[in-house]
Design a protein around this motif. Sequence first.
Motif, PDB file in Angstrom:
ATOM      1  N   GLY A  88       0.820  -1.202   0.000  1.00 54.05           N
ATOM      2  CA  GLY A  88       0.000   0.000   0.000  1.00 54.05           C
ATOM      3  C   GLY A  88       0.851   1.248   0.000  1.00 54.05           C
ATOM      4  O   GLY A  88       2.084   1.198   0.043  1.00 54.05           O
ATOM      5  N   PHE A  89       0.175   2.374  -0.061  1.00 52.76           N
ATOM      6  CA  PHE A  89       0.855   3.669  -0.167  1.00 52.76           C
ATOM      7  C   PHE A  89       1.715   4.001   1.048  1.00 52.76           C
ATOM      8  O   PHE A  89       2.593   4.842   0.965  1.00 52.76           O
ATOM      9  N   LEU A  90       1.486   3.350   2.190  1.00 51.75           N
ATOM     10  CA  LEU A  90       2.344   3.586   3.348  1.00 51.75           C
ATOM     11  C   LEU A  90       3.791   3.235   3.002  1.00 51.75           C
ATOM     12  O   LEU A  90       4.722   3.883   3.463  1.00 51.75           O
ATOM     13  N   PHE A  91       3.969   2.243   2.158  1.00 58.39           N
ATOM     14  CA  PHE A  91       5.307   1.767   1.810  1.00 58.39           C
ATOM     15  C   PHE A  91       5.822   2.414   0.531  1.00 58.39           C
ATOM     16  O   PHE A  91       6.993   2.758   0.429  1.00 58.39           O
ATOM     17  N   SER A  92       4.968   2.562  -0.449  1.00 58.05           N
ATOM     18  CA  SER A  92       5.349   3.193  -1.706  1.00 58.05           C
ATOM     19  C   SER A  92       4.148   3.258  -2.631  1.00 58.05           C
ATOM     20  O   SER A  92       3.268   2.402  -2.589  1.00 58.05           O
ATOM     21  N   LYS A  93       4.145   4.244  -3.481  1.00 58.52           N
ATOM     22  CA  LYS A  93       3.168   4.271  -4.568  1.00 58.52           C
ATOM     23  C   LYS A  93       3.693   3.345  -5.665  1.00 58.52           C
ATOM     24  O   LYS A  93       4.857   2.926  -5.619  1.00 58.52           O
ATOM     25  N   PRO A  94       2.872   2.980  -6.646  1.00 55.95           N
ATOM     26  CA  PRO A  94       3.376   2.161  -7.753  1.00 55.95           C
ATOM     27  C   PRO A  94       4.540   2.874  -8.443  1.00 55.95           C
ATOM     28  O   PRO A  94       4.518   4.085  -8.637  1.00 55.95           O
ATOM     29  N   LEU A  95       5.579   2.119  -8.785  1.00 53.98           N
ATOM     30  CA  LEU A  95       6.797   2.692  -9.350  1.00 53.98           C
ATOM     31  C   LEU A  95       7.156   2.035 -10.673  1.00 53.98           C
ATOM     32  O   LEU A  95       6.977   0.834 -10.837  1.00 53.98           O
ATOM     33  N   LYS A 107       9.885   0.435 -13.285  1.00 55.28           N
ATOM     34  CA  LYS A 107      10.938  -0.544 -13.012  1.00 55.28           C
ATOM     35  C   LYS A 107      12.205   0.091 -12.442  1.00 55.28           C
ATOM     36  O   LYS A 107      12.736  -0.366 -11.422  1.00 55.28           O
ATOM     37  N   GLU A 108      12.722   1.130 -13.090  1.00 56.51           N
ATOM     38  CA  GLU A 108      13.992   1.729 -12.661  1.00 56.51           C
ATOM     39  C   GLU A 108      13.888   2.314 -11.253  1.00 56.51           C
ATOM     40  O   GLU A 108      14.786   2.140 -10.434  1.00 56.51           O
ATOM     41  N   MET A 109      12.785   2.980 -10.960  1.00 53.08           N
ATOM     42  CA  MET A 109      12.604   3.557  -9.625  1.00 53.08           C
ATOM     43  C   MET A 109      12.400   2.455  -8.585  1.00 53.08           C
ATOM     44  O   MET A 109      12.850   2.580  -7.451  1.00 53.08           O
ATOM     45  N   PHE A 110      11.725   1.371  -8.982  1.00 55.99           N
ATOM     46  CA  PHE A 110      11.515   0.259  -8.065  1.00 55.99           C
ATOM     47  C   PHE A 110      12.849  -0.377  -7.690  1.00 55.99           C
ATOM     48  O   PHE A 110      13.084  -0.695  -6.527  1.00 55.99           O
ATOM     49  N   GLU A 111      13.735  -0.545  -8.658  1.00 60.44           N
ATOM     50  CA  GLU A 111      15.051  -1.116  -8.375  1.00 60.44           C
ATOM     51  C   GLU A 111      15.824  -0.240  -7.388  1.00 60.44           C
ATOM     52  O   GLU A 111      16.439  -0.744  -6.454  1.00 60.44           O
ATOM     53  N   LYS A 112      15.770   1.079  -7.565  1.00 61.64           N
ATOM     54  CA  LYS A 112      16.435   1.997  -6.633  1.00 61.64           C
ATOM     55  C   LYS A 112      15.796   1.900  -5.242  1.00 61.64           C
ATOM     56  O   LYS A 112      16.488   1.927  -4.228  1.00 61.64           O
ATOM     57  N   PHE A 113      14.478   1.783  -5.208  1.00 56.97           N
ATOM     58  CA  PHE A 113      13.753   1.650  -3.946  1.00 56.97           C
ATOM     59  C   PHE A 113      14.203   0.385  -3.208  1.00 56.97           C
ATOM     60  O   PHE A 113      14.447   0.414  -2.001  1.00 56.97           O
TER      61      PHE A 113
END
Length: 166
Positions: free
Chosen positions: A131-138, A140-146
């Motif tokens: 959920g948004f408490l952890f992260s909004k949908p990202l 691929k590249e931003m998800f890898e950095k996350f």
Amino acid sequence: MDFPRHHGCNGRLPPEALELEITENIALGREDGTLSPLKALRAKGVGIAFDDFGTGYASLSYLTRYPLTRIKIDRSFVQKIDLQSASEDTAIVRSIIVMGRNLGLEVIAEGVETTAQADFLRSEGCHEMQGFLFSKPLPKEMFEKFLVSSSREKTKTAIEASRLAG
């Protein structure tokens, strides 16, 4: 499906790394057409999850007939949880968590937006959340950095905890 070789999978994604999510409504009334293919996928190691659990009209017997590995608590139930939740607002979530555990299924809560919701879910034994408490949908590249930054933060926290304990 090809998988980058540097992940040690001989260029193939192992079936255990996949999870197929189906909603109760897709399963409802289509048991003849869905059950056999799902059992074949599960036999190969693919995870099978009921998504939006509790919002459809499927009977509870579906939980034992289908080759499930996980149920996902629908966000509509999670949204009712806050610091002053009445017991009737948390009863369904508690029941799904206990029922999932008793059936040997993993349970994940969808739509977690507040720390109060996350704290309640953890206290009830639900340790997987999204959920948004952890992260909004990202993308691929931003998800890898996350993932990288999250991994570093967990390592840092574990080091600090071991220092305090030792």
